[in-house]
Design an enzyme around this catalytic site. Structure first.
Site, PDB file in Angstrom:
ATOM      1  N   LYS A 261       0.829  -1.203   0.000  1.00 18.77           N
ATOM      2  CA  LYS A 261       0.000   0.000   0.000  1.00 18.77           C
ATOM      3  C   LYS A 261       0.868   1.261   0.000  1.00 18.77           C
ATOM      4  O   LYS A 261       0.527   2.260  -0.645  1.00 18.77           O
ATOM      5  CB  LYS A 261      -0.930  -0.001   1.217  1.00 18.77           C
ATOM      6  CG  LYS A 261      -1.828   1.248   1.327  1.00 18.77           C
ATOM      7  CD  LYS A 261      -2.733   1.435   0.117  1.00 18.77           C
ATOM      8  CE  LYS A 261      -3.541   2.730   0.175  1.00 18.77           C
ATOM      9  NZ  LYS A 261      -4.603   2.713   1.195  1.00 18.77           N
TER      10      LYS A 261
ATOM     11  N   LYS B 133      -0.114  11.383   5.787  1.00 18.28           N
ATOM     12  CA  LYS B 133       0.257  10.316   6.725  1.00 18.28           C
ATOM     13  C   LYS B 133       0.870   9.129   5.988  1.00 18.28           C
ATOM     14  O   LYS B 133       1.893   8.567   6.395  1.00 18.28           O
ATOM     15  CB  LYS B 133      -0.987   9.902   7.519  1.00 18.28           C
ATOM     16  CG  LYS B 133      -0.790   8.748   8.492  1.00 18.28           C
ATOM     17  CD  LYS B 133      -1.258   7.417   7.916  1.00 18.28           C
ATOM     18  CE  LYS B 133      -2.752   7.408   7.623  1.00 18.28           C
ATOM     19  NZ  LYS B 133      -3.210   6.091   7.081  1.00 18.28           N
TER      20      LYS B 133
END
Length: 297
Positions: free
Chosen positions: A171, A239
């Site tokens: 990811k 993030k």
């Protein structure tokens, strides 16, 4: 068909939980803001008033929460998932978190007789609503095989990429590629507009050539229309790029484009765009070009 406790009914979690209901599963959802369970209930799911109520009796627990600390709190807090899950429960974490936390949560779950899969997703709100997400899964083989009916209900590209933490590594790579593509697209849109061409026609023809991409197909119209309603928010992509840069450093590899895009994403957040869709990187290009105020007019 399974009974699934679903924790986190936000922009991504709510449509994913609804697709699980549509697939025939029994879904009990919990969100810290109870009103966010309304769409799930309307689709035939149930709303729980606590994590305990959502988890009790469930064979699977799905999570979709913002960050590593949230996952850890939801799982290991005094009234968290592992305090109430029966032995044998499979926890499927659809959140995007750092790989070290995923590995630690897998170890903690195993000590309680449960399994943990890190299963972050890509495809944004549109993919979540359509049930067409890409899902990259880390964890043990048995838990993955057991969880496939859950995964199949929310995604159409599913891969078991390795042991715990591996899903998060993949990811991170995804978020690096997506951010670089969005930034390049934003620069191209500002460039096209500055030359006063028909920007919609231009991106249409670009989509048919080597420049074509899923990012162009889904984000170009948002940029042209200045529609930055949140799907993948800048603050969350910020993030995620922090995860990329930390994991790259740990592996001893360099990501020059990734580092630059991380800086530009941080700038967008610092300039108040954190709650906007990541297509709002366009605003950063306008800002650097001295055209943001002009654009607002």
């Amino acid at each position: 068909m399974a009974t699934i406790g679903f924790i986190g009914l936000g922009v991504m979690g709510s449509p994913m939980a609804i697709n699980l209901v549509r697939a025939g599963h029994t879904v009990v959802g919990y969100n810290r803001t109870p009103a966010k369970a309304a769409d799930l209930v309307a689709a035939g799911g149930d709303a729980a008033e606590s994590i305990a109520a959502a988890v009790t009796g469930a064979g699977f627990v799905a999570l979709n929460v913002p960050a590593s600390a949230d996952v850890e709190e939801v799982l290991t807090g005094p009234d968290g998932v592992l305090a109430h899950a029966a032995p044998g429960t499979v926890v499927v974490d659809f959140s995007t978190i750092d790989p070290a936390t995923a590995i630690r949560m897998a170890e903690t779950a195993a000590a309680q007789g449960c399994s943990f899969l890190d299963a972050p997703v890509s495809g944004g709100q549109e993919g979540a609503a359509a049930g067409s997400l890409s899902i990259m899964v880390g964890g043990n083989d048995d838990a993955y095989e057991r969880a496939l009916p859950v995964l199949d209900a929310v995604g159409d590209t599913i891969a078991h990429v390795g042991p715990s933490g591996s899903g998060q590594i993949v990811k991170a790579a995804n978020q690096l590629i997506v951010a670089a593509n969005i930034q390049a697209l934003a620069e191209a849109v500002v460039f096209l507009e500055a030359h006063q061409v028909d920007t919609s026609a231009a991106v249409g023809v670009l989509a048919g050539g080597l420049a074509g991409s899923t990012v162009l197909n889904h984000k170009a119209h948002r940029m042209i229309e200045r529609d930055f309603a949140p799907g993948g928010r800048i603050e969350l992509h910020h993030k995620d790029l922090g995860i990329v840069t930390a994991a790259a450093r740990d592996a001893g590899v360099v990501t020059p484009v990734g580092s630059l895009v991380a800086t530009l994403m941080a700038s967008a957040r610092a300039n108040g765009d954190g709650g906007l869709d990541h297509s709002a990187l366009l605003r950063g290009v306008l800002r650097l070009s001295g055209k943001l105020d002009e654009d607002a007019e």
